[in-house]
Design a protein around this motif. Structure first.
Motif, PDB file in Angstrom:
ATOM      1  N   ALA A 171       0.827  -1.206   0.000  1.00 28.05           N
ATOM      2  CA  ALA A 171       0.000   0.000   0.000  1.00 28.05           C
ATOM      3  C   ALA A 171       0.861   1.255   0.000  1.00 28.05           C
ATOM      4  O   ALA A 171       0.554   2.241  -0.687  1.00 28.05           O
ATOM      5  CB  ALA A 171      -0.930  -0.002   1.217  1.00 28.05           C
ATOM      6  N   PHE A 172       1.937   1.228   0.766  1.00 26.64           N
ATOM      7  CA  PHE A 172       2.858   2.380   0.787  1.00 26.64           C
ATOM      8  C   PHE A 172       3.443   2.605  -0.601  1.00 26.64           C
ATOM      9  O   PHE A 172       3.502   3.739  -1.092  1.00 26.64           O
ATOM     10  CB  PHE A 172       3.965   2.129   1.803  1.00 26.64           C
ATOM     11  N   ALA A 173       3.859   1.494  -1.247  1.00 27.04           N
ATOM     12  CA  ALA A 173       4.401   1.617  -2.606  1.00 27.04           C
ATOM     13  C   ALA A 173       3.337   2.099  -3.583  1.00 27.04           C
ATOM     14  O   ALA A 173       3.614   2.926  -4.469  1.00 27.04           O
ATOM     15  CB  ALA A 173       4.963   0.269  -3.060  1.00 27.04           C
ATOM     16  N   ALA A 174       2.104   1.613  -3.420  1.00 29.05           N
ATOM     17  CA  ALA A 174       1.028   2.021  -4.323  1.00 29.05           C
ATOM     18  C   ALA A 174       0.708   3.502  -4.170  1.00 29.05           C
ATOM     19  O   ALA A 174       0.488   4.214  -5.159  1.00 29.05           O
ATOM     20  CB  ALA A 174      -0.216   1.182  -4.052  1.00 29.05           C
ATOM     21  N   VAL A 175       0.674   3.984  -2.921  1.00 29.99           N
ATOM     22  CA  VAL A 175       0.388   5.407  -2.690  1.00 29.99           C
ATOM     23  C   VAL A 175       1.465   6.282  -3.332  1.00 29.99           C
ATOM     24  O   VAL A 175       1.161   7.301  -3.980  1.00 29.99           O
ATOM     25  CB  VAL A 175       0.276   5.687  -1.176  1.00 29.99           C
ATOM     26  N   LEU A 176       2.731   5.902  -3.172  1.00 30.95           N
ATOM     27  CA  LEU A 176       3.816   6.671  -3.788  1.00 30.95           C
ATOM     28  C   LEU A 176       3.703   6.657  -5.312  1.00 30.95           C
ATOM     29  O   LEU A 176       3.901   7.686  -5.973  1.00 30.95           O
ATOM     30  CB  LEU A 176       5.170   6.100  -3.363  1.00 30.95           C
ATOM     31  N   LEU A 177       3.368   5.487  -5.863  1.00 31.55           N
ATOM     32  CA  LEU A 177       3.264   5.377  -7.320  1.00 31.55           C
ATOM     33  C   LEU A 177       2.078   6.181  -7.850  1.00 31.55           C
ATOM     34  O   LEU A 177       2.185   6.847  -8.890  1.00 31.55           O
ATOM     35  CB  LEU A 177       3.136   3.909  -7.716  1.00 31.55           C
ATOM     36  N   ILE A 178       0.950   6.129  -7.156  1.00 31.14           N
ATOM     37  CA  ILE A 178      -0.207   6.921  -7.566  1.00 31.14           C
ATOM     38  C   ILE A 178       0.127   8.405  -7.516  1.00 31.14           C
ATOM     39  O   ILE A 178      -0.201   9.177  -8.434  1.00 31.14           O
ATOM     40  CB  ILE A 178      -1.411   6.604  -6.669  1.00 31.14           C
ATOM     41  N   SER A 179       0.797   8.827  -6.448  1.00 25.53           N
ATOM     42  CA  SER A 179       1.179  10.227  -6.312  1.00 25.53           C
ATOM     43  C   SER A 179       2.098  10.661  -7.448  1.00 25.53           C
ATOM     44  O   SER A 179       1.896  11.726  -8.054  1.00 25.53           O
ATOM     45  CB  SER A 179       1.868  10.437  -4.960  1.00 25.53           C
ATOM     46  N   ASN A 180       3.100   9.853  -7.764  1.00 26.91           N
ATOM     47  CA  ASN A 180       4.015  10.191  -8.859  1.00 26.91           C
ATOM     48  C   ASN A 180       3.297  10.225 -10.193  1.00 26.91           C
ATOM     49  O   ASN A 180       3.566  11.092 -11.046  1.00 26.91           O
ATOM     50  CB  ASN A 180       5.163   9.183  -8.907  1.00 26.91           C
TER      51      ASN A 180
END
Length: 300
Positions: A184-193
């Motif tokens: 989830a942490f990786a997904a949030v960062l990827l969505i933000s980018n």
């Protein structure tokens, strides 16, 4: 914003950043699949708890001399122990199982295995099988009733065996949720980018829209819709992955013990329910992440 314009902007945004969009969809799918697996493990734990609540027994094993000399629990030692157990609080019924009956049960449980041929009736103790009305206080009451009585070899609480199974399932659940948190942490960062890159590639047209009077919400809406669509697709893929895992992996793993009634099978209805919940969850998480990113980092 008119629907036609919104649709055109969203389609253009998804096409321009197709690589990052695919990565976001796959990361979201893996994250939500881990969450869904954890939820299904929780459901399985509840089913096992319901399955065993009324089945768990306390077994009072008798010593070798009492087991060998009293095949029907009519002797003074066995009868005294049985009477004490029957009057203990939380006890519903007491059934005597002789050595021969224990041996027959043993051979049925381990049929086809070499251990069934090695064991002899004399190696198995006669037992008093105690059915409880109170699974919490009953075991302690039985132990107190037979404590230090001659003829008692030991007290076996079946909750200890089931507890080991629960510990294993809880471990699987914790691992699934831990993986989900990392993903989830990786997904949030990827969505933000992804949202930031999408906004950067369309900075010129967004600037023109702001110059002609478009509100900030109007210019942000296409990016939020893009993120929500990608999240929903990720949730749908996660649901499909759970269904595929049920048929390809889980059913084969638990088929033998499930048919024996040890572990209830994972129901398709539960998998479909969790899968359906993952789609809106993916859309909401991606949309909220996109909104926070736009408000905090992007001047759109």
């Amino acid at each position: 914003m008119r629907p036609a314009l919104l649709t055109r902007e969203v389609s253009a945004g998804l096409r321009r950043n197709v690589t990052m969009t695919v990565a976001m969809v796959l990361t979201t799918a893996v994250t939500l699949m881990s969450v869904g697996a954890g939820l299904l493990v929780l459901r399985t734990i509840d089913d096992i708890s319901a399955l065993y609540t009324d089945r768990l027994e306390i077994q009072v094993a008798l010593t070798a001399d009492v087991s060998g000399s009293d095949p029907d629990c009519s002797g003074p030692a066995c009868a005294s122990i049985r009477s004490a157990v029957e009057t203990a609080p939380g006890v519903a019924a007491v059934t005597f199982e002789s050595q021969e009956e224990a041996y027959t049960r043993f051979r049925e449980l381990f049929a086809g295995q070499s251990v069934a041929d090695v064991a002899r009736p004399q190696s198995l103790p006669a037992t008093l099988r105690v059915t409880l009305t109170d699974q919490e206080a009953g075991p302690a009451a039985v132990r107190a009733a037979v404590a230090e009585r001659p003829g008692v070899r030991g007290v076996i609480d079946q909750r200890d065996v089931v507890g080991t199974l629960f510990d294993f399932l809880n471990g699987v659940r914790n691992v699934a949720f831990a993986l989900a948190v990392v993903q989830a942490f990786a997904a949030v960062l990827l969505i933000s980018n992804t949202v930031q890159v999408s906004a950067f590639t369309r900075r010129t047209e967004v600037g023109v829209m702001r110059l002609v009077g478009a509100t900030r919400w109007t210019t942000q809406l296409p990016f939020l819709v893009e993120a929500a669509i990608a999240g929903a697709i990720g949730g749908a893929l996660a649901g499909l992955g759970l269904v595929a895992a049920k048929y390809a992996v889980v059913d084969d793993l638990v088929a033998a013990i499930g048919q024996a009634g040890v572990i209830p099978p994972v129901r398709l209805s539960d998998v479909l329910l969790v899968s359906a919940l993952l789609v809106p969850v993916g859309a909401v998480v991606a949309g909220v992440t996109g909104y926070v990113t736009l408000r905090a980092y992007v001047k759109v």
